[in-house]
Design a protein around this motif. Structure first.
Motif: not given
Length: 198
Positions: A151-153, A155-164, A191-198
């Motif tokens: 959800n917090d991947l 910063g300006n979008q609090p809603n759930p997001i997905c990738m197509w 998953l942890d949304s920090t860039f080191s883990d994605i």
């Protein structure tokens, strides 16, 4: 390099409506020695800038790879043109996610692929127009993968997001494969949304 091509043999095109993000994009590309002539500050849904450029060059309007994190519904308040060839699966009305998906599909080459980050509601909207568009895209076997993101991947979008992940190449390369008419779903929302883990 991952494409096995020299950077000088690849053309980059892009449009960004936010002036600040546009400047960041141009700077990033320039620092990486990428030509930025075809990167412009425009709203891609409201101005078909590259249609004119490509037609002058007498080339088809298509791209091999498209990567985008477009503006979401809550930030878009413009009315889209209804009589537009991009809406081949149906007029997107108030769900801007389906405008982006259709805009990208029509601009992909016959073997092209695209990665689009959208509001997760693009997957679950129950409006009849949205359901109809989704069914038609699935029927045409254009969706390769859907990834549910943390959800917090952004910063300006609090809603759930997905990738197509959209791909046209499977229609030609996998006609006799078990990959045909299948969509891979990945749940990465925990998953942890920090860039080191994605």
């Amino acid at each position: 390099k991952g494409l096995g091509k020299d950077i000088d043999d690849i053309s980059f095109y892009g449009q960004e409506a936010n002036p600040m993000l546009y400047k960041y994009c141009k700077l990033f590309l320039a620092l990486n020695k990428v030509e930025t002539t075809n990167i412009n500050c425009e709203n891609v849904l409201l101005s078909g800038q590259y249609e004119e450029i490509v037609q002058v060059a007498e080339l088809p309007i298509c791209y091999d790879y498209i990567i985008t994190i477009p503006i979401f519904n809550s930030f878009f308040n413009k009315k889209l043109p209804e009589d537009d060839e991009r809406w081949c699966y149906g007029y997107p009305d108030k769900n801007i996610g389906y405008a982006w998906i259709q805009h990208i599909i029509i601009n992909l080459s016959s073997h092209g692929s695209a990665t689009i980050v959208l509001d997760a509601r693009s997957l679950s909207s129950r409006k009849s127009k949205d359901i109809s568009i989704r069914k038609k895209i699935i029927h045409d076997d254009l969706i390769d993968c859907i990834i549910d993101l943390p959800n917090d991947l952004l910063g300006n979008q609090p809603n759930p997001i997905c990738m197509w992940i959209i791909s046209k190449k499977y229609k030609k390369e996998y006609q006799s494969s078990n990959r045909r008419k299948q969509i891979l779903f990945i749940d990465a929302c925990k998953l942890d949304s920090t860039f080191s883990d994605i």
